[in-house]
Scaffold this motif. Sequence first.
Motif, PDB file in Angstrom:
ATOM      1  N   ARG A  92       0.830  -1.192   0.000  1.00 24.00           N
ATOM      2  CA  ARG A  92       0.000   0.000   0.000  1.00 24.00           C
ATOM      3  C   ARG A  92       0.872   1.253   0.000  1.00 24.00           C
ATOM      4  O   ARG A  92       1.946   1.283   0.568  1.00 24.00           O
ATOM      5  CB  ARG A  92      -0.917   0.015   1.220  1.00 24.00           C
ATOM      6  CG  ARG A  92      -0.172   0.004   2.556  1.00 24.00           C
ATOM      7  CD  ARG A  92      -1.132  -0.205   3.713  1.00 24.00           C
ATOM      8  NE  ARG A  92      -0.418  -0.296   4.967  1.00 24.00           N
ATOM      9  CZ  ARG A  92      -0.927  -0.851   6.064  1.00 24.00           C
ATOM     10  NH1 ARG A  92      -2.138  -1.360   6.037  1.00 24.00           N
ATOM     11  NH2 ARG A  92      -0.221  -0.896   7.179  1.00 24.00           N
ATOM     12  N   ASP A  93       0.358   2.265  -0.686  1.00 20.70           N
ATOM     13  CA  ASP A  93       0.873   3.637  -0.615  1.00 20.70           C
ATOM     14  C   ASP A  93       2.360   3.756  -0.906  1.00 20.70           C
ATOM     15  O   ASP A  93       3.072   4.481  -0.216  1.00 20.70           O
ATOM     16  CB  ASP A  93       0.597   4.233   0.777  1.00 20.70           C
ATOM     17  CG  ASP A  93      -0.869   4.227   1.113  1.00 20.70           C
ATOM     18  OD1 ASP A  93      -1.680   4.276   0.180  1.00 20.70           O
ATOM     19  OD2 ASP A  93      -1.206   4.153   2.305  1.00 20.70           O
ATOM     20  N   GLU A 100      -5.343  11.781  -1.652  1.00 24.53           N
ATOM     21  CA  GLU A 100      -6.351  12.278  -2.582  1.00 24.53           C
ATOM     22  C   GLU A 100      -6.018  11.896  -4.025  1.00 24.53           C
ATOM     23  O   GLU A 100      -6.915  11.653  -4.841  1.00 24.53           O
ATOM     24  CB  GLU A 100      -6.500  13.794  -2.461  1.00 24.53           C
ATOM     25  CG  GLU A 100      -5.254  14.602  -2.737  1.00 24.53           C
ATOM     26  CD  GLU A 100      -4.379  14.808  -1.507  1.00 24.53           C
ATOM     27  OE1 GLU A 100      -3.541  15.723  -1.539  1.00 24.53           O
ATOM     28  OE2 GLU A 100      -4.554  14.045  -0.527  1.00 24.53           O
ATOM     29  N   GLN A 101      -4.703  11.819  -4.343  1.00 24.82           N
ATOM     30  CA  GLN A 101      -4.309  11.396  -5.689  1.00 24.82           C
ATOM     31  C   GLN A 101      -4.626   9.924  -5.910  1.00 24.82           C
ATOM     32  O   GLN A 101      -5.081   9.531  -6.989  1.00 24.82           O
ATOM     33  CB  GLN A 101      -2.826  11.658  -5.902  1.00 24.82           C
ATOM     34  CG  GLN A 101      -2.461  13.130  -5.977  1.00 24.82           C
ATOM     35  CD  GLN A 101      -0.970  13.353  -6.013  1.00 24.82           C
ATOM     36  OE1 GLN A 101      -0.195  12.517  -5.562  1.00 24.82           O
ATOM     37  NE2 GLN A 101      -0.549  14.494  -6.555  1.00 24.82           N
ATOM     38  N   SER A 102      -4.373   9.109  -4.882  1.00 28.62           N
ATOM     39  CA  SER A 102      -4.686   7.692  -5.005  1.00 28.62           C
ATOM     40  C   SER A 102      -6.188   7.480  -5.205  1.00 28.62           C
ATOM     41  O   SER A 102      -6.611   6.675  -6.044  1.00 28.62           O
ATOM     42  CB  SER A 102      -4.208   6.954  -3.748  1.00 28.62           C
ATOM     43  OG  SER A 102      -4.494   5.571  -3.835  1.00 28.62           O
ATOM     44  N   LYS A 103      -6.997   8.217  -4.446  1.00 24.31           N
ATOM     45  CA  LYS A 103      -8.448   8.102  -4.614  1.00 24.31           C
ATOM     46  C   LYS A 103      -8.889   8.591  -5.989  1.00 24.31           C
ATOM     47  O   LYS A 103      -9.805   8.023  -6.593  1.00 24.31           O
ATOM     48  CB  LYS A 103      -9.154   8.893  -3.516  1.00 24.31           C
ATOM     49  CG  LYS A 103      -9.055   8.269  -2.131  1.00 24.31           C
ATOM     50  CD  LYS A 103      -9.846   9.077  -1.110  1.00 24.31           C
ATOM     51  CE  LYS A 103      -9.801   8.414   0.263  1.00 24.31           C
ATOM     52  NZ  LYS A 103     -10.562   9.190   1.271  1.00 24.31           N
ATOM     53  N   ALA A 104      -8.235   9.632  -6.494  1.00 25.59           N
ATOM     54  CA  ALA A 104      -8.588  10.153  -7.813  1.00 25.59           C
ATOM     55  C   ALA A 104      -8.286   9.124  -8.889  1.00 25.59           C
ATOM     56  O   ALA A 104      -9.090   8.926  -9.818  1.00 25.59           O
ATOM     57  CB  ALA A 104      -7.822  11.444  -8.086  1.00 25.59           C
ATOM     58  N   ASP A 210      -3.567  17.718 -12.389  1.00 28.83           N
ATOM     59  CA  ASP A 210      -4.396  17.620 -11.199  1.00 28.83           C
ATOM     60  C   ASP A 210      -5.291  16.389 -11.207  1.00 28.83           C
ATOM     61  O   ASP A 210      -5.818  16.002 -10.154  1.00 28.83           O
ATOM     62  CB  ASP A 210      -5.264  18.877 -11.064  1.00 28.83           C
ATOM     63  CG  ASP A 210      -4.425  20.119 -10.859  1.00 28.83           C
ATOM     64  OD1 ASP A 210      -3.345  20.007 -10.247  1.00 28.83           O
ATOM     65  OD2 ASP A 210      -4.839  21.200 -11.324  1.00 28.83           O
ATOM     66  N   THR A 211      -5.492  15.774 -12.361  1.00 32.89           N
ATOM     67  CA  THR A 211      -6.341  14.579 -12.477  1.00 32.89           C
ATOM     68  C   THR A 211      -5.625  13.551 -13.341  1.00 32.89           C
ATOM     69  O   THR A 211      -4.704  13.892 -14.113  1.00 32.89           O
ATOM     70  CB  THR A 211      -7.694  14.929 -13.125  1.00 32.89           C
ATOM     71  OG1 THR A 211      -7.469  15.340 -14.488  1.00 32.89           O
ATOM     72  CG2 THR A 211      -8.406  16.034 -12.363  1.00 32.89           C
ATOM     73  N   PRO A 212      -6.018  12.281 -13.268  1.00 30.30           N
ATOM     74  CA  PRO A 212      -5.416  11.277 -14.157  1.00 30.30           C
ATOM     75  C   PRO A 212      -5.608  11.616 -15.630  1.00 30.30           C
ATOM     76  O   PRO A 212      -4.709  11.356 -16.445  1.00 30.30           O
ATOM     77  CB  PRO A 212      -6.159   9.993 -13.774  1.00 30.30           C
ATOM     78  CG  PRO A 212      -6.591  10.203 -12.367  1.00 30.30           C
ATOM     79  CD  PRO A 212      -6.911  11.658 -12.266  1.00 30.30           C
ATOM     80  N   THR A 259       2.526  12.503 -12.772  1.00 26.66           N
ATOM     81  CA  THR A 259       1.962  12.343 -11.430  1.00 26.66           C
ATOM     82  C   THR A 259       1.257  11.012 -11.249  1.00 26.66           C
ATOM     83  O   THR A 259       1.453  10.326 -10.236  1.00 26.66           O
ATOM     84  CB  THR A 259       0.977  13.485 -11.133  1.00 26.66           C
ATOM     85  OG1 THR A 259       1.666  14.734 -11.230  1.00 26.66           O
ATOM     86  CG2 THR A 259       0.381  13.335  -9.741  1.00 26.66           C
ATOM     87  N   TYR A 260       0.449  10.608 -12.216  1.00 25.21           N
ATOM     88  CA  TYR A 260      -0.409   9.439 -12.031  1.00 25.21           C
ATOM     89  C   TYR A 260       0.056   8.201 -12.786  1.00 25.21           C
ATOM     90  O   TYR A 260      -0.444   7.105 -12.525  1.00 25.21           O
ATOM     91  CB  TYR A 260      -1.842   9.776 -12.474  1.00 25.21           C
ATOM     92  CG  TYR A 260      -2.554  10.729 -11.553  1.00 25.21           C
ATOM     93  CD1 TYR A 260      -3.221  10.265 -10.427  1.00 25.21           C
ATOM     94  CD2 TYR A 260      -2.547  12.101 -11.787  1.00 25.21           C
ATOM     95  CE1 TYR A 260      -3.878  11.132  -9.569  1.00 25.21           C
ATOM     96  CE2 TYR A 260      -3.200  12.975 -10.942  1.00 25.21           C
ATOM     97  CZ  TYR A 260      -3.860  12.491  -9.829  1.00 25.21           C
ATOM     98  OH  TYR A 260      -4.508  13.358  -8.976  1.00 25.21           O
ATOM     99  N   PHE A 261       1.006   8.333 -13.705  1.00 23.91           N
ATOM    100  CA  PHE A 261       1.435   7.186 -14.511  1.00 23.91           C
ATOM    101  C   PHE A 261       2.960   7.161 -14.573  1.00 23.91           C
ATOM    102  O   PHE A 261       3.574   7.448 -15.599  1.00 23.91           O
ATOM    103  CB  PHE A 261       0.830   7.257 -15.918  1.00 23.91           C
ATOM    104  CG  PHE A 261      -0.671   7.292 -15.914  1.00 23.91           C
ATOM    105  CD1 PHE A 261      -1.404   6.119 -15.820  1.00 23.91           C
ATOM    106  CD2 PHE A 261      -1.351   8.496 -15.962  1.00 23.91           C
ATOM    107  CE1 PHE A 261      -2.790   6.141 -15.782  1.00 23.91           C
ATOM    108  CE2 PHE A 261      -2.737   8.532 -15.935  1.00 23.91           C
ATOM    109  CZ  PHE A 261      -3.459   7.358 -15.841  1.00 23.91           C
ATOM    110  N   ASP A 262       3.553   6.808 -13.443  1.00 27.77           N
ATOM    111  CA  ASP A 262       5.005   6.722 -13.325  1.00 27.77           C
ATOM    112  C   ASP A 262       5.367   5.370 -12.716  1.00 27.77           C
ATOM    113  O   ASP A 262       5.433   5.226 -11.489  1.00 27.77           O
ATOM    114  CB  ASP A 262       5.537   7.864 -12.450  1.00 27.77           C
ATOM    115  CG  ASP A 262       7.004   7.685 -12.107  1.00 27.77           C
ATOM    116  OD1 ASP A 262       7.696   6.933 -12.815  1.00 27.77           O
ATOM    117  OD2 ASP A 262       7.463   8.279 -11.103  1.00 27.77           O
TER     118      ASP A 262
END
Length: 602
Positions: A92-93, A100-104, A210-212, A259-262
């Motif tokens: 996890r994490d 908030e990024q994980s939830k997004a 700020d978003t995926p 941010t979201y795809f690394d």
Amino acid sequence: MGLWFSGGVVASTDAATATATATDTATATATATDTATDTATDTATAADTAAGAGHGQGHGHGLSDDPHLFVRSWYPSPSMTAARDVYANLLRDTRGLRREQSKAREGWYERLTWEDKEETLFELEMLLKGLACFANPRNHPGRPNAEPPAAHDYRGELRVLQDVLARALHCVRQLLGERERAFVFTRYLETVLPEDQVRQRLLKDQLAQDTPEESLLVLRNTFTAFHDVAEGLLRLPRVSHRLYDGLVGTVVREIGRNTYFDPLVALEFRPELDRIRHPEVLEVLHTVDEAAHKVVAVAFLALFRGLRYAALVDVYASDPASVRRAYAILAVFRSDMRALARYLGRHASSNLADAFERELLTVPAHALAGRHEELSHRAGRLFALRGTLEGLANALRVEIRKVYERELPPLDETTFARGQDAELGAQIVLATASLRATLHHAVRALCTELAPSSEPPELASESSARREASERLRRDVWMFLQVLRAFLAKAEAATEDPDRWASHASFHFVREFLEHFRAIGYQLVRASDYSHLDRFLAALDSLRDVDLLDPRRLRGAIDECIAFYGFLDELFRNVSRRAELQGVPFDKKRAAETLKIYLGAA
């Protein structure tokens, strides 16, 4: 403060008794240390990714293969109970996303409606990781190339890079869905807006993540530019190292900034991509000793992730139009399996010992005597598990090196010759089958070690699995027979002249033999029901302190090894008589090549 497991005896029980009054303090200290370590690991992950992305020379752009930087978020299978929820407690994490990024990201993934969303997202993230791994020549098939980078023409590698960029763009477009229109409209605005201030505001909007969806748009924008640059470079008569390395370094740095795809971390796992769907494996995980949870879960997750890599390689290799792309996924496979072998071979034992030690320190002093038998049994099980994990690490290292150096077509001028794509794909599919068989063997061996009374999972057809297991056992028996024969010859020579002064160097062969036994022989002893197992292990254990080696101990070990040699020789003949090996002659030349690779890598 490490706990050593030996012969099923809890070596630090007395120490635990003496320190029982400090149990609470030690436990609190260990907890605080673990928390600090986790924080430091997260920081190191980010730092290594950023630093690695800035390196030139085509080595490891932004991808750390440190096995400590691996664990990602995980959703448990519904069949797992809350009391023993292995994944929720472990994975996890660790991608570095804020809550908030994980939830997004989770919400975005749930909103995707088409059936193949998991396959598309997995392919995209592996292509992104493949760009980084392919930049490292250590992950390429073929033997190490002595050609200096400045003399090499990188057009072949650049074609692979361009193909991967094109496919990644296709996946991004699928994941964007209707948002793809926003990208097209933005590109149109760039051509018609005259004012610099307005163009700069548009550029800032393009860089927002700020978003995926916005992170995907950033990839869509930058990868389109990278693809165009690669296409232009391929028109040159020659692509130099500086040009290729500059482009691939820029690509990998851009991935590292996303941010979201690394996915640029070795042995990383994602909740939406890495569910283990074999109930037999989940049951095994459900019964694993608390001290072994982390190590075993990481091993299984990495092995099943490797099987998904192999499946993706087959998909690419089966189509002549996409066969180049397979080399990027093969680079990811080699990088992750190398990290797994390093983790299991070098770090798993200390993790097992430290976890068990922390549990031991929580036992009150007055309860030690009553729980001595239970703790001794658990220590013995962990000691056996350590041997199995180290054996699997060695098997992965040797088998993968053999396939990549001897079976996979290397990257050279003839690899992508016009009209050869179909033949190249067939060679890759055959080599990938060997990699898949290695992973199947590792999964079954680990399940057998953890739950010997249960049937291992069916990962291939029953007849194929039996034949592969028997062929591997026959080869490993033959390999260790050669190692054992060499040890006996050196040991007999060392005992011929008892009056000769024996230095530390003169017994170096003993240390080498013990390393070979841990790598190959231990699994043979465990799997073959050798009747004199305890006596044999005790004789080898007496050789560990080579500085204090005396002729009597060496003579006793020689006698036990002679008896074990006879047992293995008979086992080799018995395995060759099995029904699944009827009509399958033993390939001594290939076994000798594998032994040569093992000895060269040892």
